[in-house]
Design a protein around this motif. Structure first.
Motif, PDB file in Angstrom:
ATOM      1  N   GLU A 152       0.626  -1.224   0.041  1.00  0.00           N
ATOM      2  CA  GLU A 152       0.187   0.023   0.048  1.00  0.00           C
ATOM      3  C   GLU A 152       0.791   1.265  -0.030  1.00  0.00           C
ATOM      4  OE1 GLU A 152      -2.570  -0.628   3.480  1.00  0.00           O
ATOM      5  OE2 GLU A 152      -4.106  -1.930   2.227  1.00  0.00           O
ATOM      6  N   SER A 153       2.117   1.182   0.811  1.00  0.00           N
ATOM      7  CA  SER A 153       3.011   2.340   0.531  1.00  0.00           C
ATOM      8  C   SER A 153       3.529   2.430  -0.865  1.00  0.00           C
ATOM      9  CB  SER A 153       4.065   2.001   1.581  1.00  0.00           C
ATOM     10  OG  SER A 153       3.641   2.192   3.018  1.00  0.00           O
ATOM     11  N   LEU A 154       3.872   1.583  -1.487  1.00  0.00           N
ATOM     12  CA  LEU A 154       4.424   1.320  -2.738  1.00  0.00           C
ATOM     13  C   LEU A 154       3.287   1.991  -3.706  1.00  0.00           C
ATOM     14  CD1 LEU A 154       6.350  -1.835  -3.104  1.00  0.00           C
ATOM     15  CD2 LEU A 154       7.299   0.546  -2.797  1.00  0.00           C
ATOM     16  N   LEU A 155       2.129   1.738  -3.208  1.00  0.00           N
ATOM     17  CA  LEU A 155       0.806   2.207  -4.326  1.00  0.00           C
ATOM     18  C   LEU A 155       0.648   3.737  -4.053  1.00  0.00           C
ATOM     19  CD1 LEU A 155      -1.939  -0.640  -4.165  1.00  0.00           C
ATOM     20  CD2 LEU A 155      -1.228   0.974  -6.204  1.00  0.00           C
ATOM     21  N   PHE A 156       0.831   4.207  -2.646  1.00  0.00           N
ATOM     22  CA  PHE A 156       0.364   5.561  -2.414  1.00  0.00           C
ATOM     23  C   PHE A 156       1.609   6.364  -3.489  1.00  0.00           C
ATOM     24  CE2 PHE A 156       1.920   9.316   0.016  1.00  0.00           C
ATOM     25  CZ  PHE A 156       0.688  10.061   0.142  1.00  0.00           C
ATOM     26  N   GLN A 157       2.858   6.061  -3.274  1.00  0.00           N
ATOM     27  CA  GLN A 157       3.693   6.456  -4.048  1.00  0.00           C
ATOM     28  C   GLN A 157       3.598   6.578  -5.633  1.00  0.00           C
ATOM     29  OE1 GLN A 157       7.847   4.795  -2.868  1.00  0.00           O
ATOM     30  NE2 GLN A 157       7.071   4.856  -0.924  1.00  0.00           N
ATOM     31  N   ALA A 158       3.058   5.633  -6.124  1.00  0.00           N
ATOM     32  CA  ALA A 158       2.852   5.503  -7.320  1.00  0.00           C
ATOM     33  C   ALA A 158       1.575   6.146  -7.775  1.00  0.00           C
ATOM     34  CB  ALA A 158       2.531   4.187  -7.831  1.00  0.00           C
ATOM     35  N   ARG A 159       0.735   6.598  -7.032  1.00  0.00           N
ATOM     36  CA  ARG A 159      -0.845   7.146  -7.312  1.00  0.00           C
ATOM     37  C   ARG A 159      -0.189   8.701  -7.211  1.00  0.00           C
ATOM     38  NH1 ARG A 159      -4.348   3.058  -3.418  1.00  0.00           N
ATOM     39  NH2 ARG A 159      -5.088   1.642  -5.416  1.00  0.00           N
ATOM     40  N   ARG A 160       0.527   8.942  -6.370  1.00  0.00           N
ATOM     41  CA  ARG A 160       0.791  10.309  -5.987  1.00  0.00           C
ATOM     42  C   ARG A 160       1.664  10.848  -7.487  1.00  0.00           C
ATOM     43  NH1 ARG A 160       4.308  12.024  -0.788  1.00  0.00           N
ATOM     44  NH2 ARG A 160       5.924  10.751  -1.936  1.00  0.00           N
ATOM     45  N   ALA A 161       2.668   9.960  -8.024  1.00  0.00           N
ATOM     46  CA  ALA A 161       3.174  10.258  -9.099  1.00  0.00           C
ATOM     47  C   ALA A 161       2.325  10.579 -10.371  1.00  0.00           C
ATOM     48  CB  ALA A 161       4.366   9.259  -9.388  1.00  0.00           C
ATOM     49  N   ALA A 162       1.259   9.623 -10.595  1.00  0.00           N
ATOM     50  CA  ALA A 162       0.391   9.626 -11.303  1.00  0.00           C
ATOM     51  C   ALA A 162      -0.397  10.849 -11.351  1.00  0.00           C
ATOM     52  CB  ALA A 162      -0.495   8.363 -11.601  1.00  0.00           C
ATOM     53  N   ALA A 163      -0.764  11.251 -10.307  1.00  0.00           N
ATOM     54  CA  ALA A 163      -1.554  12.491  -9.926  1.00  0.00           C
ATOM     55  C   ALA A 163      -0.985  13.675 -10.371  1.00  0.00           C
ATOM     56  CB  ALA A 163      -2.089  12.441  -8.413  1.00  0.00           C
ATOM     57  N   GLY A 164       0.363  13.820 -10.068  1.00  0.00           N
ATOM     58  CA  GLY A 164       1.280  14.686 -10.730  1.00  0.00           C
ATOM     59  C   GLY A 164       1.269  15.012 -12.153  1.00  0.00           C
ATOM     60  N   MET A 165       1.363  13.784 -12.787  1.00  0.00           N
ATOM     61  CA  MET A 165       1.256  13.815 -14.151  1.00  0.00           C
ATOM     62  C   MET A 165       0.087  14.216 -14.780  1.00  0.00           C
ATOM     63  SD  MET A 165       3.930  10.569 -14.931  1.00  0.00           S
ATOM     64  CE  MET A 165       4.259  11.164 -16.696  1.00  0.00           C
ATOM     65  N   GLU A 166      -0.850  13.799 -14.319  1.00  0.00           N
ATOM     66  CA  GLU A 166      -2.190  14.152 -14.555  1.00  0.00           C
ATOM     67  C   GLU A 166      -2.693  15.624 -15.100  1.00  0.00           C
ATOM     68  OE1 GLU A 166      -4.582  11.897 -12.134  1.00  0.00           O
ATOM     69  OE2 GLU A 166      -4.054   9.925 -13.082  1.00  0.00           O
ATOM     70  N   LYS A 167      -1.708  16.470 -14.258  1.00  0.00           N
ATOM     71  CA  LYS A 167      -1.955  18.024 -14.290  1.00  0.00           C
ATOM     72  C   LYS A 167      -1.622  18.481 -15.587  1.00  0.00           C
ATOM     73  CE  LYS A 167      -1.103  18.544  -9.361  1.00  0.00           C
ATOM     74  NZ  LYS A 167      -0.335  19.173  -8.408  1.00  0.00           N
ATOM     75  N   SER A 168      -1.043  17.468 -16.351  1.00  0.00           N
ATOM     76  CA  SER A 168      -0.387  17.803 -17.892  1.00  0.00           C
ATOM     77  C   SER A 168      -0.877  17.017 -18.953  1.00  0.00           C
ATOM     78  CB  SER A 168       1.270  18.049 -17.888  1.00  0.00           C
ATOM     79  OG  SER A 168       1.479  18.027 -19.060  1.00  0.00           O
ATOM     80  N   GLU A 169      -1.702  17.483 -19.879  1.00  0.00           N
ATOM     81  CA  GLU A 169      -2.017  16.640 -20.818  1.00  0.00           C
ATOM     82  C   GLU A 169      -0.944  15.882 -21.663  1.00  0.00           C
ATOM     83  OE1 GLU A 169      -5.162  15.461 -21.819  1.00  0.00           O
ATOM     84  OE2 GLU A 169      -5.931  16.474 -19.885  1.00  0.00           O
TER      85      GLU A 169
END
Length: 228
Positions: free
Chosen positions: A187-204
């Motif tokens: 779950e900690s690894l998932l949190f880090q991956a989801r946070r990275a994805a969320a950051g990238m989702e700010k840019s098309e």
């Protein structure tokens, strides 16, 4: 010398007997505990910076272990002569830095019997390097200290098949044994991956990149590993 749960897990993974190196010793607590517990006959403790070396020397003096713990200032494993120690401990650093430390002293590493490593991050890169260079993960554990989960591993010599990328990230022995903290770890690894994805989702543009697609695949794969 009483250690916190993280350093105690490192100490417990050191094979009994012989001479041990404590790389990045900081205050020298692990080095002292290794001798006091009988885990090591002698310890060479090192740190890159003068301040931690002085703190470690003070700890050694206070515990009256000047003959059993030697403190050296220097860069990683380069403070050692090949064959001088049987086990090297490196804790509290990123996996990428650990890889650079190992790569910088190949003759020293070649003569070691075991590595006890506690990466703060970059565990995939560290495990991948070990398997690539004739080592394998012989044991691993998870421990909680200061409300954070840590991985501690012991690597030993011997070529083994390289695990798949996701297993290298989670930990091959951890995945095989399924310890109590494994879900928390994933779950900690998932949190880090989801946070990275969320950051990238700010840019098309970022959302169209191969890196974003890879992160999405990784998130899905980690979610699937939560079911067993």
């Amino acid at each position: 010398m009483k250690l916190d749960a993280r350093l105690e897990a490192v100490r417990a993974f050191v094979p009994a007997g012989g001479v041990v190196a404590d790389i990045g010793t900081d205050h020298g607590y692990l080095a002292v505990a290794l001798v006091q517990s009988g885990q090591a006959e002698r310890v060479i403790a090192s740190d890159l910076n003068l301040g931690p070396c002085e703190a470690a020397r003070r700890t050694v003096r206070e515990e009256r272990l000047n003959g059993a713990v030697e403190v050296r200032q220097g860069d990683g494993l380069t403070v050692l002569v090949p064959g001088e120690v049987q086990t090297a401990c490196i804790a509290g650093m990123g996996g990428a830095l650990m890889v650079s430390i190992l790569a910088a002293a190949p003759l020293v590493v070649k003569k070691l019997d075991a590595l006890v490593l506690q990466p703060m991050n970059g565990a995939y890169e560290l495990r991948h390097y070990l398997y690539q260079h004739g080592w394998h993960v012989a044991d691993e554990t998870l421990v909680v200290a200061d409300d954070r989960i840590y991985t501690v591993l012991r690597a030993e010599k011997g070529r083994c098949k390289m695990p798949d990328a996701l297993t290298l990230e989670i930990g091959p022995v951890l995945w095989e044994r399924k310890p109590e903290l494994l879900r928390h770890h994933i779950e900690s690894l998932l949190f880090q991956a989801r946070r990275a994805a969320a950051g990238m989702e700010k840019s098309e543009r970022a959302k169209q990149s191969a890196k974003y697609k890879d992160i999405q695949k990784r998130i899905k794969a980690l979610e699937e590993r939560l079911i067993w």
